[in-house]
Every structure is written in C-alpha cells, then in structure tokens.
Design an enzyme around this catalytic site. Structure first.
Site, mmCIF file in Angstrom:
data_model
loop_
_atom_site.group_PDB
_atom_site.id
_atom_site.type_symbol
_atom_site.label_atom_id
_atom_site.label_comp_id
_atom_site.label_asym_id
_atom_site.label_seq_id
_atom_site.Cartn_x
_atom_site.Cartn_y
_atom_site.Cartn_z
ATOM 1 C CB THR A 96 92.790 -22.798 108.014
ATOM 2 O OG1 THR A 96 94.244 -22.209 107.824
ATOM 3 C CG2 THR A 96 92.201 -22.225 109.427
ATOM 4 C CE LYS A 172 96.096 -20.586 109.884
ATOM 5 N NZ LYS A 172 96.670 -19.369 109.627
ATOM 6 C CE LYS A 241 89.117 -21.915 104.934
ATOM 7 N NZ LYS A 241 90.371 -22.431 105.622
#
Ligand code: NAP
Length: 307
Positions: A96, A172, A241
């Site tokens: 990701t 995503k 993140k």
C-alpha cells in the site's frame, strides 16, 4: 516454471511467498531482516544477498513492503533492482503506497524498458495465507497478462482498473479509508452501548447478522467487542501511514475528506499512546477512553487510565 523475485517477507509477504512456492514457482527472496528468509529457504526458496540479486534480467519481481520509503529503497537505492531487471522485466508492486510514487516508479521502469504493475491487495495475513486476497491491478495490458497467473495464485479475485498503474493504488487507499471509517464507527457505537449499560456483544451480533452482515463488520466488530488487539494482523503504525496517504491523495486531487482528517487524528493519538504495534482496530480504544470507560489492559499498549 519460471523463477520470480520476491522482496519483503513481513506478515503479508511471508504468507504470499509461501503460496507461490507451494504452487510450484521457483523463488529468489530478499528481506531486510535475513532471519525471516529461513523458513522459506528451508522450503526451497533461494536467499538473495540484496534486492538486485533477487531479480533476473527481464524477469518478474514482486514487492510487498511496509511503505513508500522501503519500496523506493529496494527499487532505486544503491542495492536496488531497477537496473538489473532491465528490458522486458515486470515489477508487481503489491504494497500500500502513494499513487505519486507509483507514477514515478512507472516512469523509471519505462525508461529502462521494464514495466510497473500496481497490484495492491485487500485482506489480512490469514486471508493471504488462505489465498483469499482481493487484488486491484493496473498497468500495461501485456504486463498484466504476463503476471496474471501469479495474481491468480495469491488471491480469490482480481479487479482491473486500466492502464495507469497508480489507479490501483488509489483504489487501495479508497478501500482502506472505508475500512478505517468502519472501525472508527464500530468503536464509537460499542462505546455508546457500553456506556449505556447495554451489552455491546449482543448489539454487534444483531447488526452483523442483519443490516451489516458482511465479513468486514463481523470480524472487526468481534475484535472491538473483545478488545482483542494483539497480535496485530495489520499494525496500527501502518494504519497511520495509510491514513496519511489517503489525505495526501485527497489533497492532490482536491477532494476534501473530513472523515479522513478525523481518522488520521485517531491513528496519530493511538501511536502517541504506544499502540503502534497493536492491530489497527485498536483505534477503537480512543472512543472508549473519550467516553471515560475503563478498557481492559491490552498487551503491548500503554496501560489504560483507571477511573
Ligand atoms: P510488516 O509485517 O510490517 O512487513 C513489512 C515488510 O517491509 C518487512 O518485510 C520489512 O522488513 C520491510 N521493510 C520495512 N521497512 C523497510 C526498509 N526501509 N527497507 C527494506 N525493507 C523494509 O507489514 P505487512 O503487514 O506485511 O504489510 C506489508 C504491506 O502490505 C504494507 O504496505 C501494508 O500496508 C500492506 N497491507 C497489509 C495488510 C495486513 O493486513 N497486514 C493488508 C493489506 C495490505 P523487516 O522484516 O526487516 O522489518
């Protein structure tokens, strides 16, 4: 069957690489912490001394790394694989990461005659182990066709988002925003129920057997009611993140995401409270604390405040 380079043997990558070995692919693997290679090496994978050596000129390499920095380092860094992969090579990028880095890497690959295929995944490590991942893929058609048999081994379904590889990474991020928003709302509703003296487990059972009968609400609903946040399937620090990547992408495309702002604050607070290594569902402890509820001690976390 042809040899594949596999880089990044964390919770996800370790399980995925194991499945490729089981399916008969020959693997050349590299991981920053070399001890994580031992188990796969015992099962027949070849240990590479650095990322570049893990790839074959014109071959296929898969990366499953924590974040942008790690991916940039193994691809473009001093011991990175870009030069060696060269003409005809394909990089299947499954971490990701930011759409911005995907575009930059796609350009660098194109300059060398190799191709970047974005292929991030949905599903936790247990789904990776069971080959049940859902994969979003984007990139040049011929490269996607070439890597398709690999994606079919790793997942239960592959969804194609076109030729621009960054599109798969935007998908995503949009998906992870939805999941994090679901976790936050499950945490807030569980706190409301507990604070009102109603059994949150009974509430969760009713809602996840009826209006919210989907795997995501069912699995996170259970984790939150039981406050079962260790061991982590997906580390909360990586959740922060992702929350930051969502907001960066939102800024870049001028698409305000006010829920996204609130969710990022939840993750940041949880990391500040020492919960980075718990499962990301542990942001639900924030709603509990806001409500003045005593939460059960969670291993690895800062001890909860006593009333
Ligand atoms: P993880 O268990 O923390 O593993 C991270 C991997 O990245 C490890 O191999 C780690 O190496 C490596 N790494 C970190 N920093 C590095 C650096 N500077 N240089 C080289 N290697 C570095 O994470 P994970 O759960 O497997 O997640 C991997 C990726 O998949 C992430 O992008 C995550 O967001 C995504 N993802 C995770 C899940 C999930 O449920 N876990 C689901 C979907 C997508 P070491 O072993 O040396 O630390």
């Amino acid at each position: 069957m042809s040899r594949i380079g596999f880089i990044g043997l964390g919770a996800m990558g370790g399980a995925m690489a194991g499945n490729l070995l089981d399916a008969g692919f020959e693997l050349h693997v590299w991981n920053r912490t070399s001890a994580k290679v031992d188990e796969l090496a015992a099962r027949g994978a070849t240990r590479a001394p650095d990322p570049a050596t893990a790839v074959e000129p014109g071959g296929i390499v898969i990366t499953m790394l924590a974040d942008d920095r790690a991916l940039e380092e193994v691809t473009l860094g001093e011991r990175g694989f870009l030069e060696r992969l060269g003409p005809g090579g394909a990089h299947v990028s499954m971490s990701t990461i930011s759409p911005h880095l995907a575009r930059r890497l796609a350009r660098r690959h194109a300059e060398r005659g190799s191709r970047y295929v974005g292929a991030p995944v949905f599903g936790r490590p247990e789904m990776a182990a069971a080959r049940k991942l859902w994969i979003a893929v984007a990139g040049e058609s011929a490269a996607k066709e070439r890597v398709r048999p690999i994606l079919n081994v790793l997942g239960q379904g592959v969804y194609d988002f076109g030729e621009d590889p960054s599109a798969a990474h935007v998908v995503k991020l949009g998906g992870n925003f939805l999941i994090a928003a679901a976790i936050e709302s499950l945490g807030e509703s569980a706190a409301l129920l507990r604070k009102s003296g109603v059994d949150p487990a009974a509430f969760m059972r009713m809602l996840t057997e009826t209006l919210f009968a989907c795997p995501l609400y069912q699995s996170y609903g259970r984790l939150i009611v039981e406050e079962r946040y260790a061991p982590a399937g997906f580390r909360l620090a990586l959740g922060l993140k992702d929350a930051e990547l969502v907001l960066q992408a939102a800024s870049a495309s001028a698409a305000p995401m006010p829920f996204g702002d609130a969710i990022r604050r939840r993750f940041l607070t949880a990391v500040a409270r020492g919960r980075g290594d718990l499962d990301w569902a542990a942001i639900a402890l924030g709603a509990s604390e806001d409500a003045g509820l005593v939460t059960r001690a969670v291993s690895g976390a800062t001890p909860p405040r006593e009333e």
